[in-house]
Design a protein around this motif. Structure first.
Motif, mmCIF file in Angstrom:
data_model
loop_
_atom_site.group_PDB
_atom_site.id
_atom_site.type_symbol
_atom_site.label_atom_id
_atom_site.label_comp_id
_atom_site.label_asym_id
_atom_site.label_seq_id
_atom_site.Cartn_x
_atom_site.Cartn_y
_atom_site.Cartn_z
ATOM 1 N N ILE A 132 38.411 31.908 36.432
ATOM 2 C CA ILE A 132 37.529 33.079 36.434
ATOM 3 C C ILE A 132 36.498 32.968 37.548
ATOM 4 C CG2 ILE A 132 35.683 32.379 34.817
ATOM 5 C CD1 ILE A 132 36.276 35.267 33.552
ATOM 6 N N ASN A 133 36.042 31.761 37.841
ATOM 7 C CA ASN A 133 35.112 31.595 38.964
ATOM 8 C C ASN A 133 35.797 31.911 40.290
ATOM 9 O OD1 ASN A 133 32.865 30.867 37.421
ATOM 10 N ND2 ASN A 133 33.492 28.720 37.334
ATOM 11 N N GLU A 134 37.090 31.613 40.369
ATOM 12 C CA GLU A 134 37.834 31.938 41.590
ATOM 13 C C GLU A 134 37.958 33.446 41.775
ATOM 14 O OE1 GLU A 134 42.139 31.102 43.789
ATOM 15 O OE2 GLU A 134 41.794 30.352 41.763
ATOM 16 N N ILE A 135 38.298 34.179 40.698
ATOM 17 C CA ILE A 135 38.454 35.626 40.866
ATOM 18 C C ILE A 135 37.110 36.303 41.128
ATOM 19 C CG2 ILE A 135 40.566 35.667 39.488
ATOM 20 C CD1 ILE A 135 38.968 36.995 37.230
ATOM 21 N N ILE A 136 36.026 35.731 40.587
ATOM 22 C CA ILE A 136 34.693 36.264 40.899
ATOM 23 C C ILE A 136 34.411 36.108 42.390
ATOM 24 C CG2 ILE A 136 32.212 35.885 40.579
ATOM 25 C CD1 ILE A 136 32.847 35.125 37.654
ATOM 26 N N SER A 137 34.770 34.949 42.945
ATOM 27 C CA SER A 137 34.524 34.698 44.370
ATOM 28 C C SER A 137 35.326 35.638 45.259
ATOM 29 C CB SER A 137 34.861 33.244 44.716
ATOM 30 O OG SER A 137 36.261 33.020 44.734
ATOM 31 N N LEU A 138 36.415 36.206 44.714
ATOM 32 C CA LEU A 138 37.261 37.123 45.478
ATOM 33 C C LEU A 138 36.903 38.589 45.240
ATOM 34 C CD1 LEU A 138 40.665 35.283 44.926
ATOM 35 C CD2 LEU A 138 39.291 35.312 47.011
ATOM 36 N N GLY A 139 35.856 38.839 44.421
ATOM 37 C CA GLY A 139 35.364 40.207 44.289
ATOM 38 C C GLY A 139 35.576 40.877 42.951
ATOM 39 N N THR A 140 36.068 40.155 41.949
ATOM 40 C CA THR A 140 36.253 40.758 40.630
ATOM 41 C C THR A 140 34.917 40.804 39.892
ATOM 42 O OG1 THR A 140 38.554 40.042 40.474
ATOM 43 C CG2 THR A 140 37.431 40.536 38.407
ATOM 44 N N GLY A 141 34.599 41.967 39.323
ATOM 45 C CA GLY A 141 33.333 42.132 38.614
ATOM 46 C C GLY A 141 33.490 42.412 37.136
ATOM 47 N N ALA A 142 34.728 42.627 36.684
ATOM 48 C CA ALA A 142 35.019 42.828 35.262
ATOM 49 C C ALA A 142 36.491 42.506 35.052
ATOM 50 C CB ALA A 142 34.720 44.263 34.834
ATOM 51 N N VAL A 143 36.808 41.922 33.889
ATOM 52 C CA VAL A 143 38.188 41.483 33.681
ATOM 53 C C VAL A 143 38.578 41.600 32.214
ATOM 54 C CG1 VAL A 143 37.531 39.054 33.361
ATOM 55 C CG2 VAL A 143 39.835 39.603 34.157
ATOM 56 N N GLU A 144 39.827 41.978 31.980
ATOM 57 C CA GLU A 144 40.423 41.935 30.649
ATOM 58 C C GLU A 144 41.331 40.720 30.604
ATOM 59 O OE1 GLU A 144 44.124 43.397 28.200
ATOM 60 O OE2 GLU A 144 43.858 42.348 30.092
ATOM 61 N N ILE A 145 41.270 39.958 29.497
ATOM 62 C CA ILE A 145 42.111 38.771 29.345
ATOM 63 C C ILE A 145 42.896 38.898 28.045
ATOM 64 C CG2 ILE A 145 42.203 36.259 29.296
ATOM 65 C CD1 ILE A 145 39.386 36.216 30.495
ATOM 66 N N LYS A 146 44.215 38.708 28.130
ATOM 67 C CA LYS A 146 45.077 38.825 26.961
ATOM 68 C C LYS A 146 45.421 37.454 26.389
ATOM 69 C CE LYS A 146 47.416 42.847 28.996
ATOM 70 N NZ LYS A 146 46.823 43.898 28.166
ATOM 71 N N SER A 147 45.664 37.426 25.081
ATOM 72 C CA SER A 147 46.339 36.275 24.496
ATOM 73 C C SER A 147 47.836 36.521 24.697
ATOM 74 C CB SER A 147 45.967 36.125 23.016
ATOM 75 O OG SER A 147 46.524 37.176 22.244
#
Length: 248
Positions: A132-147
């Protein structure tokens, strides 16, 4: 607190009208403003414009000369919590095998589920926070995570508890989706209804009682869950306040 970003080379996505969705030819349009400024007050965008109208009363100013400013990415479909990797299946996909064919060979979701079942919650959390820290560094500001890579009551709950911890420790907005109906475990291949019953009667009530999911999802496709299965599971989740989604 006020923040002014000035001398922006290109301010991206300056659409004046709110849209519920964008599709078709509209997706090729990206409204931009050159030589712009952006004014933020209490972490919310208050105004923007071209530099010839730039305000000067901000408490903090950032000079963005030569740079672009654009919205963060809202990723509405991820499987960020997982163990191991399915990279070896990439060759199968490019050779034309379907998800159903890969699953019949012991790969796909069932292989991921086996790896996850053998991985501790703490290890999953540590791995997932790095992602999640990696995707934040690439510009993601909100995320949905599935099981969906657990496929047992214990492992599905383990995944969702990891997602809950990510919510509590991540600076971005995180939404959680219960996808216990992602695939049919091997032991239920000859009695799919029994697994659907387990999802409805054993998993959903606990997920709801621990407030682990915002949404509920089902993989409705040939070789996975039927339309009837999907209807039962989504309706069961909705009774507990989970909003429905669908893989189809």
């Amino acid at each position: 607190m006020t923040l002014l970003i000035k001398n922006i080379k290109t301010l991206v996505q300056v659409d004046e009208s709110a849209k519920l969705k964008v599709c078709g030819k509209e997706m090729s349009k990206l409204p931009c403003l050159e030589n712009a400024w952006l004014f933020i007050e209490d972490d919310k965008i208050k105004d923007y414009g071209s530099m010839d109208t730039c305000p000067s009363n901000a408490q903090e100013t950032i000079d963005a000369s030569g740079k672009l400013v654009f919205p963060s990415y809202c990723d509405s479909h991820t499987h960020l919590v997982y163990a191991g990797s399915r990279e070896v299946e990439y060759r199968d996909k490019i050779m034309g095998l379907s998800y159903e064919e890969i699953a019949k060979r012991g790969g796909g979701i069932l292989n991921s589920a086996k790896l996850l079942q053998e991985t501790s919650e703490e290890c999953l959390f540590d791995q997932s926070m790095k992602r999640i820290n990696e995707i934040i560094s690439l510009g993601t500001g909100a995320v949905e995570i599935k099981s969906g890579y657990g496929l047992t009551p214990e492992s599905e709950l383990k995944m969702l508890r990891v997602i809950k911890r990510i919510k509590e420790n991540s600076p971005i907005e995180v939404k959680s989706t219960f996808l216990g109906a992602h695939s049919i475990p091997s032991q239920f291949r000859n009695n799919q209804t029994e697994y659907v019953d387990q999802v409805i009667n054993e998993m959903i009530p606990v997920v709801a009682s621990e407030e682990l999911a915002d949404y509920i999802d089902v993989f409705c496709d040939k070789g996975f869950f039927t339309v009837e299965d999907t209807d039962r599971i989504l309706n069961a989740g909705m009774k507990y306040g989970m909003r429905p989604k669908i893989h189809a």
